[in-house]
Write a protein that holds these residues in place. Structure first.
Motif, mmCIF file in Angstrom:
data_model
loop_
_atom_site.group_PDB
_atom_site.id
_atom_site.type_symbol
_atom_site.label_atom_id
_atom_site.label_comp_id
_atom_site.label_asym_id
_atom_site.label_seq_id
_atom_site.Cartn_x
_atom_site.Cartn_y
_atom_site.Cartn_z
ATOM 1 N N ARG A 67 8.027 61.679 1.653
ATOM 2 C CA ARG A 67 7.435 61.068 0.465
ATOM 3 C C ARG A 67 7.159 59.587 0.702
ATOM 4 O O ARG A 67 7.737 58.970 1.588
ATOM 5 C CB ARG A 67 8.381 61.258 -0.725
ATOM 6 C CG ARG A 67 8.497 62.728 -1.124
ATOM 7 C CD ARG A 67 9.346 62.917 -2.361
ATOM 8 N NE ARG A 67 10.778 62.914 -2.164
ATOM 9 C CZ ARG A 67 11.472 63.810 -1.481
ATOM 10 N NH1 ARG A 67 10.856 64.776 -0.864
ATOM 11 N NH2 ARG A 67 12.778 63.736 -1.399
ATOM 12 N N SER A 68 6.277 59.044 -0.094
ATOM 13 C CA SER A 68 5.937 57.626 0.047
ATOM 14 C C SER A 68 7.129 56.729 -0.277
ATOM 15 O O SER A 68 7.177 55.586 0.153
ATOM 16 C CB SER A 68 4.756 57.279 -0.856
ATOM 17 O OG SER A 68 5.082 57.553 -2.213
ATOM 18 N N SER A 69 8.108 57.245 -1.023
ATOM 19 C CA SER A 69 9.302 56.463 -1.343
ATOM 20 C C SER A 69 10.217 56.297 -0.136
ATOM 21 O O SER A 69 11.171 55.536 -0.181
ATOM 22 C CB SER A 69 10.081 57.143 -2.471
ATOM 23 O OG SER A 69 10.604 58.387 -2.027
ATOM 24 N N GLY A 70 9.928 57.043 0.931
ATOM 25 C CA GLY A 70 10.752 56.965 2.126
ATOM 26 C C GLY A 70 11.742 58.104 2.243
ATOM 27 O O GLY A 70 12.295 58.349 3.301
ATOM 28 N N LYS A 71 11.987 58.823 1.148
ATOM 29 C CA LYS A 71 12.904 59.962 1.192
ATOM 30 C C LYS A 71 12.193 61.151 1.819
ATOM 31 O O LYS A 71 11.003 61.316 1.674
ATOM 32 C CB LYS A 71 13.385 60.323 -0.209
ATOM 33 C CG LYS A 71 14.228 59.243 -0.844
ATOM 34 C CD LYS A 71 14.718 59.673 -2.192
ATOM 35 C CE LYS A 71 15.578 58.588 -2.818
ATOM 36 N NZ LYS A 71 16.088 59.009 -4.113
ATOM 37 N N VAL A 91 24.155 70.014 9.577
ATOM 38 C CA VAL A 91 23.069 69.721 10.516
ATOM 39 C C VAL A 91 22.546 68.324 10.212
ATOM 40 O O VAL A 91 22.074 68.051 9.120
ATOM 41 C CB VAL A 91 21.910 70.739 10.389
ATOM 42 C CG1 VAL A 91 20.806 70.402 11.374
ATOM 43 C CG2 VAL A 91 22.402 72.157 10.599
ATOM 44 N N SER A 92 22.636 67.430 11.199
ATOM 45 C CA SER A 92 22.057 66.106 11.004
ATOM 46 C C SER A 92 20.612 66.132 11.501
ATOM 47 O O SER A 92 20.281 66.831 12.461
ATOM 48 C CB SER A 92 22.873 65.029 11.708
ATOM 49 O OG SER A 92 22.889 65.256 13.092
ATOM 50 N N VAL A 93 19.784 65.372 10.813
ATOM 51 C CA VAL A 93 18.346 65.355 11.088
ATOM 52 C C VAL A 93 17.923 63.933 11.374
ATOM 53 O O VAL A 93 18.322 62.998 10.674
ATOM 54 C CB VAL A 93 17.548 65.896 9.875
ATOM 55 C CG1 VAL A 93 16.058 65.825 10.127
ATOM 56 C CG2 VAL A 93 17.976 67.303 9.536
ATOM 57 N N ARG A 94 17.094 63.765 12.411
ATOM 58 C CA ARG A 94 16.504 62.460 12.707
ATOM 59 C C ARG A 94 15.001 62.633 12.797
ATOM 60 O O ARG A 94 14.503 63.410 13.621
ATOM 61 C CB ARG A 94 17.064 61.897 14.005
ATOM 62 C CG ARG A 94 16.757 60.413 14.127
ATOM 63 C CD ARG A 94 17.460 59.793 15.306
ATOM 64 N NE ARG A 94 16.370 59.283 16.147
ATOM 65 C CZ ARG A 94 16.309 59.422 17.452
ATOM 66 N NH1 ARG A 94 17.264 60.034 18.092
ATOM 67 N NH2 ARG A 94 15.307 58.932 18.117
ATOM 68 N N LEU A 95 14.283 61.945 11.922
ATOM 69 C CA LEU A 95 12.816 61.995 11.908
ATOM 70 C C LEU A 95 12.267 60.749 12.571
ATOM 71 O O LEU A 95 12.868 59.675 12.501
ATOM 72 C CB LEU A 95 12.308 62.077 10.476
ATOM 73 C CG LEU A 95 12.769 63.287 9.669
ATOM 74 C CD1 LEU A 95 12.324 63.164 8.224
ATOM 75 C CD2 LEU A 95 12.234 64.561 10.275
ATOM 76 N N THR A 96 11.109 60.891 13.208
ATOM 77 C CA THR A 96 10.434 59.738 13.799
ATOM 78 C C THR A 96 9.097 59.555 13.097
ATOM 79 O O THR A 96 8.295 60.495 13.041
ATOM 80 C CB THR A 96 10.210 59.926 15.313
ATOM 81 O OG1 THR A 96 9.517 61.158 15.518
ATOM 82 C CG2 THR A 96 11.515 59.968 16.061
ATOM 83 N N PRO A 97 8.844 58.372 12.547
ATOM 84 C CA PRO A 97 7.589 58.133 11.838
ATOM 85 C C PRO A 97 6.348 58.311 12.715
ATOM 86 O O PRO A 97 5.294 58.678 12.226
ATOM 87 C CB PRO A 97 7.699 56.685 11.361
ATOM 88 C CG PRO A 97 9.147 56.358 11.424
ATOM 89 C CD PRO A 97 9.736 57.217 12.488
ATOM 90 N N LYS A 98 6.485 58.087 14.021
ATOM 91 C CA LYS A 98 5.330 58.200 14.910
ATOM 92 C C LYS A 98 4.895 59.643 15.118
ATOM 93 O O LYS A 98 3.749 59.901 15.457
ATOM 94 C CB LYS A 98 5.638 57.555 16.266
ATOM 95 C CG LYS A 98 5.758 56.054 16.185
ATOM 96 C CD LYS A 98 5.992 55.462 17.543
ATOM 97 C CE LYS A 98 6.092 53.946 17.437
ATOM 98 N NZ LYS A 98 6.306 53.323 18.725
ATOM 99 N N ASP A 99 5.825 60.586 14.949
ATOM 100 C CA ASP A 99 5.489 61.999 15.125
ATOM 101 C C ASP A 99 6.054 62.798 13.951
ATOM 102 O O ASP A 99 7.146 63.369 14.054
ATOM 103 C CB ASP A 99 6.035 62.515 16.450
ATOM 104 C CG ASP A 99 5.384 63.833 16.851
ATOM 105 O OD1 ASP A 99 4.551 64.357 16.080
ATOM 106 O OD2 ASP A 99 5.698 64.331 17.935
ATOM 107 N N PRO A 100 5.327 62.851 12.829
ATOM 108 C CA PRO A 100 5.868 63.474 11.620
ATOM 109 C C PRO A 100 5.972 64.997 11.680
ATOM 110 O O PRO A 100 6.559 65.604 10.814
ATOM 111 C CB PRO A 100 4.876 63.050 10.542
ATOM 112 C CG PRO A 100 3.605 62.804 11.268
ATOM 113 C CD PRO A 100 4.002 62.304 12.621
ATOM 114 N N GLY A 101 5.462 65.626 12.701
ATOM 115 C CA GLY A 101 5.489 67.077 12.799
ATOM 116 C C GLY A 101 6.682 67.636 13.538
ATOM 117 O O GLY A 101 6.716 68.821 13.858
ATOM 118 N N GLN A 102 7.673 66.802 13.818
ATOM 119 C CA GLN A 102 8.857 67.290 14.518
ATOM 120 C C GLN A 102 10.075 66.495 14.082
ATOM 121 O O GLN A 102 9.964 65.441 13.477
ATOM 122 C CB GLN A 102 8.675 67.244 16.026
ATOM 123 C CG GLN A 102 8.460 65.887 16.620
ATOM 124 C CD GLN A 102 8.251 65.981 18.127
ATOM 125 O OE1 GLN A 102 8.303 67.051 18.714
ATOM 126 N NE2 GLN A 102 8.021 64.855 18.762
#
Length: 144
Positions: A67-71, A91-102
């Motif tokens: 979301r645009s709020s960052g969540k 399960v911990s999750v780490r997202l990368t802004p450069k690759d939003p599809g993984q």
């Protein structure tokens, strides 16, 4: 004036009979069973969340919403969790802004695994599956 009076009277009669007609026509099941909707409503009201654990030998990344709020919300094995909700789900999750599809998923004490949306991995063997069954996904070519 008489015309406006008839119009108002007609709207009044229609508005009083419409709810009775609408109530007699059920909408049917929209998204969940009535039992699941009741459970979700109870959880929302009491602010209790089920503890979810990663079950089975397969772990899949079914979707990511940023979301645009960052969540962010991530679907793992068909269950939604917040990006920072590892204490509840295991399960911990780490997202990368450069690759939003993984996302990088770390179930419990296991080593982190990078998965693309739609991809699954056998946690025991490390074998990956894109769940296309040997097929491909084709998109129309852009016209630029």
């Amino acid at each position: 004036m008489k015309r406006a009076y008839c119009l108002v009277l007609g709207l009044l009669v229609t508005s009083t009979t419409w709810p009775a007609h609408a109530a007699s026509t059920p909408l049917g099941r929209l998204f969940f069973t009535p039992e699941k909707r009741l459970t979700l409503e109870r959880q929302r009201l009491s602010k209790i969340q089920e503890t979810q654990t990663l079950e089975g030998a397969t772990m899949s990344l079914d979707g990511i919403v940023q979301r645009s709020s960052g969540k962010s919300t991530v679907w793992i094995n068909g269950r939604a969790q917040d990006e920072h909700d590892a204490a509840r789900t295991g399960v911990s999750v780490r997202l990368t802004p450069k690759d939003p599809g993984q996302a990088q998923l770390s179930p419990g004490e296991e080593s982190p695994t990078q998965l693309k949306v739609g991809e699954a991995i056998n946690r025991a063997t490390g074998e990956r599956n894109d769940r296309l069954g040997g097929g491909t996904v084709k998109t129309p070519a852009s016209r630029h």
